[in-house]
Design a protein around this motif. Structure first.
Motif, PDB file in Angstrom:
ATOM      1  N   GLY A 183     -25.873  22.883  52.845  1.00 24.90           N
ATOM      2  CA  GLY A 183     -25.142  21.752  52.303  1.00 24.90           C
ATOM      3  C   GLY A 183     -25.978  20.524  52.064  1.00 24.90           C
ATOM      4  N   VAL A 184     -27.048  20.366  52.837  1.00 29.23           N
ATOM      5  CA  VAL A 184     -27.917  19.199  52.691  1.00 29.23           C
ATOM      6  C   VAL A 184     -29.293  19.613  52.165  1.00 29.23           C
ATOM      7  CG1 VAL A 184     -28.950  17.206  53.828  1.00 29.23           C
ATOM      8  CG2 VAL A 184     -26.704  18.028  54.561  1.00 29.23           C
ATOM      9  N   GLY A 185     -29.911  20.576  52.855  1.00 28.97           N
ATOM     10  CA  GLY A 185     -31.256  20.996  52.461  1.00 28.97           C
ATOM     11  C   GLY A 185     -31.302  21.611  51.078  1.00 28.97           C
ATOM     12  N   ARG A 191     -33.642  20.319  47.952  1.00 31.67           N
ATOM     13  CA  ARG A 191     -34.673  21.123  47.295  1.00 31.67           C
ATOM     14  C   ARG A 191     -34.394  21.253  45.799  1.00 31.67           C
ATOM     15  NH1 ARG A 191     -34.198  23.757  52.261  1.00 31.67           N
ATOM     16  NH2 ARG A 191     -32.520  25.076  51.473  1.00 31.67           N
ATOM     17  N   ALA A 192     -33.125  21.441  45.469  1.00 32.59           N
ATOM     18  CA  ALA A 192     -32.770  21.621  44.059  1.00 32.59           C
ATOM     19  C   ALA A 192     -32.999  20.361  43.232  1.00 32.59           C
ATOM     20  CB  ALA A 192     -31.305  22.051  43.949  1.00 32.59           C
ATOM     21  N   SER A 193     -32.982  19.193  43.874  1.00 34.54           N
ATOM     22  CA  SER A 193     -33.161  17.932  43.149  1.00 34.54           C
ATOM     23  C   SER A 193     -34.602  17.696  42.724  1.00 34.54           C
ATOM     24  CB  SER A 193     -32.711  16.764  44.029  1.00 34.54           C
ATOM     25  OG  SER A 193     -33.623  16.556  45.105  1.00 34.54           O
ATOM     26  N   HIS A 194     -35.532  18.463  43.349  1.00 26.77           N
ATOM     27  CA  HIS A 194     -36.968  18.301  43.086  1.00 26.77           C
ATOM     28  C   HIS A 194     -37.444  16.878  43.423  1.00 26.77           C
ATOM     29  CE1 HIS A 194     -36.959  22.233  41.284  1.00 26.77           C
ATOM     30  NE2 HIS A 194     -36.029  21.857  40.418  1.00 26.77           N
ATOM     31  N   ASP A 232     -32.193  28.307  51.256  1.00 27.39           N
ATOM     32  CA  ASP A 232     -31.037  28.282  52.148  1.00 27.39           C
ATOM     33  C   ASP A 232     -30.421  29.670  52.332  1.00 27.39           C
ATOM     34  OD1 ASP A 232     -29.882  28.709  49.708  1.00 27.39           O
ATOM     35  OD2 ASP A 232     -28.919  26.750  49.573  1.00 27.39           O
ATOM     36  N   ASP A 233     -31.126  30.689  51.874  1.00 30.18           N
ATOM     37  CA  ASP A 233     -30.614  32.053  51.957  1.00 30.18           C
ATOM     38  C   ASP A 233     -31.610  32.961  52.676  1.00 30.18           C
ATOM     39  OD1 ASP A 233     -32.574  31.942  50.060  1.00 30.18           O
ATOM     40  OD2 ASP A 233     -31.291  32.461  48.366  1.00 30.18           O
ATOM     41  N   ALA A 270     -35.901  38.141  54.963  1.00 29.17           N
ATOM     42  CA  ALA A 270     -35.003  38.593  53.901  1.00 29.17           C
ATOM     43  C   ALA A 270     -34.510  37.399  53.099  1.00 29.17           C
ATOM     44  CB  ALA A 270     -33.811  39.339  54.488  1.00 29.17           C
ATOM     45  N   ILE A 271     -34.446  37.575  51.792  1.00 31.30           N
ATOM     46  CA  ILE A 271     -33.792  36.618  50.899  1.00 31.30           C
ATOM     47  C   ILE A 271     -32.452  37.238  50.531  1.00 31.30           C
ATOM     48  CG2 ILE A 271     -33.942  35.356  48.732  1.00 31.30           C
ATOM     49  CD1 ILE A 271     -37.012  35.897  48.853  1.00 31.30           C
TER      50      ILE A 271
END
Length: 543
Positions: free
Chosen positions: A39-41, A45-48, A294-295, A312-313
């Motif tokens: 929810g946070v991390g 990360r996606a925001s770069h 996050d996975d 594992a991913i």
């Protein structure tokens, strides 16, 4: 000190409720760590977002996450202590009440201090009656003594489970040792070597018993093939943190000894300091890898030697398609990031195929790989790795429910293909539907069918300029005789009988998962997702 009336009248259901509440708290804290990651991390990360502030934010999130993870582990310790207390107190109460019933039936009055007296005054002087009285008094005193001992030990252990304000895994590990000693749990009761037996054992435990074993033996449970992936991930992250704390403590001690040593001792201590720093760097590489998505699930971990990790991913327990990748020469914990990055590329590519279903991609750095090409010329590394790999695959199947979720693809790169060959040979076949090898020096078999697999489900890639197939073939490719001409057959040979897919644009030994020259990557993704008709073949017979 526990008194007889206290033990006799104790309402232990309150402790049962406390165990349930603390068990739920531990689970809630585990969920909170996951929420912080996704929810946070994830959005961070996606925001770069980049720069000093971004690094500070990421560091702060990681620190808070570790604090919550410590709190979850400490909560499991509380569960273990309370569960032990209620078990021991309930046993003592049962014995006491049985003794009280026997005393009443024998005609004795029991006083609150544990003394007995015959209800019939005339019988009080009788020697046999007095002997019976003393026997029953001793019997009633024993459960009271046991309850007092349990109460004291559990209270002392609970008293040390206080928050430190920081993620102090060294303190948490010390707490765990005390809790394990108190509970009397024996790790010999944990079934090993048989994933099905391990899964059955875990399924038979109560929720509080699971919390107790996770508290006492995280490293053992983290390595237990057949357990749910989320359980292994939780256990291995604790084992990782505790291993790092132990190495940091040893490094500080060794540095102090080095600074105080003479020249002779200093050389040995300097070497040990360097070794410890390298091992810590490898652990930090794994930590960075786990923070990169996050996975991510940590399915295996060891800090011994060069270190091992299984990452594992995506959760393989729920995946419709699972890929398990075995790297080759030079694979070790310090380089885990590059292996996971390859599987990340494959995982993303598999999302792009038509109707992919849920996919999991696993980097299995779970063996002692050869360090150099010279070491890679021997088969012993593969021989040693094969049983562990076979057991891991079986564990994946057990956790998935093999009857309904059985599309597993194994991928061997370079010496990793030798591991697959030995594993297939030793086990009479791999618990996988598809076998992919790339850059293979040979698999010690002459034909794909010798892998105890349908040749239509054996796939091979060989990039332009990959010399490993030639260099290693002298050690791992068997000799065949064609019309009086002897030659060695590697999997990329048409006579091997596998499907050879295209790897256009990829060059050398390391571009099989390149996104800029994606032919090899796209073909592997199609195989992993079961879309065989989309695999571009040089030759072969697709399923």
């Amino acid at each position: 000190m526990v008194t007889l009336p206290q033990l006799r009248d104790a309402a232990l259901g309150g402790l049962d409720r406390a165990v349930a509440e603390w068990t739920e708290l531990a689970a809630a804290l585990d969920r909170l760590v996951g929420r912080a990651t996704t929810g946070v991390g994830g959005p961070l990360r996606a925001s770069h977002w980049a720069g000093a502030d971004a690094e500070a934010a990421a560091r702060g999130l990681a620190e808070r996450g570790e604090q919550v993870r410590v709190a979850a582990q400490e909560a499991r310790y509380v569960v273990a202590v309370l569960d032990t207390a209620v078990d021991q107190l309930r046993g003592a109460q049962h014995d006491l009440r049985a003794g009280l019933d026997e005393a009443a039936a024998a005609g004795f009055t029991v006083f609150d201090d544990g003394r007995l007296e015959a209800a019939d005054p005339a019988a009080r002087a009788d020697a046999a009656v007095r002997a019976r009285q003393f026997e029953l008094e001793r019997r009633l005193a024993e459960p009271v003594r046991k309850a007092t001992e349990a109460d004291t030990h559990c209270a002392e252990t609970l008293a040390r489970l206080y928050p430190t304000g920081t993620a102090d895994w060294a303190d948490t590990a010390a707490d765990g040792a005390c809790v394990t000693a108190l509970t009397g749990l024996d790790q010999a009761t944990i079934p090993r070597g048989d994933p099905a037996a391990a899964a059955k054992w875990w399924a038979g435990l109560t929720t509080s018993e699971r919390a107790m074993y996770l508290a006492a033996y995280p490293a053992v449970l983290g390595a237990l093939d057949g357990l749910p992936t989320e359980v292994r991930d939780r256990a291995n992250r604790v084992a990782l943190a505790e291993a790092k704390a132990a190495l940091l403590a040893e490094l500080a001690t060794t540095r102090a000894k080095r600074d105080a040593a003479d020249r002779t001792g200093d050389a040995k201590l300097r070497f040990r300091v360097t070794e410890l720093k390298d091992r810590l760097a490898a652990i930090e590489a794994l930590e960075a890898t786990l923070r990169s998505g996050d996975d991510m699930y940590l399915m295996g971990f060891s800090a011994k030697g060069d270190g091992r990790a299984i990452v594992a991913i995506g959760n393989p327990d729920t995946a419709a398609h699972t890929a398990v990748y075995v790297p080759g020469t030079g694979a070790e914990l310090a380089g885990i990031g590059s292996h996971v990055s390859r599987m990340r590329s494959l995982w993303l590519a598999a999302q792009q195929v038509k109707d992919p279903g849920e996919v999991s991609a696993i980097a299995w750095v779970g063996y002692d790989a050869p360090d150099t090409l010279v070491h890679a010329m021997v088969t012993s590394y593969a021989d040693n790795a094969a049983p562990d790999f076979v057991r891991f695959l079986r564990g994946v199947g057990v956790a998935q429910g093999i009857d309904s979720n059985n599309h597993v693809t194994v991928i061997g790169h370079s010496y990793g293909s030798v591991v697959l060959g030995q594993a297939a040979h030793q086990s009479g076949g791999l618990a996988a539907k598809d076998i992919i090898v790339v850059g293979s020096p040979g698999m010690h078999v002459k034909r794909a069918a010798d892998l105890h697999a349908d040749p239509k489900h054996v796939w091979v890639g060989a990039a332009q300029g990959d010399v490993v197939t030639d260099i290693g073939s002298g050690a791992h490719a068997p000799i065949v005789n064609h019309g009086g001409i002897k030659r060695r057959v590697t999997p990329d040979d048409a006579d091997f009988g596998a499907n050879r897919f295209t790897s256009d644009g990829a060059k050398g030994h390391s571009e099989y998962w390149s996104t800029s020259h994606s032919a090899s990557l796209d073909n592997q993704a199609a195989i992993v997702a079961g879309n065989y008709e989309d695999v571009r073949l040089i030759w072969g017979d697709r399923p």
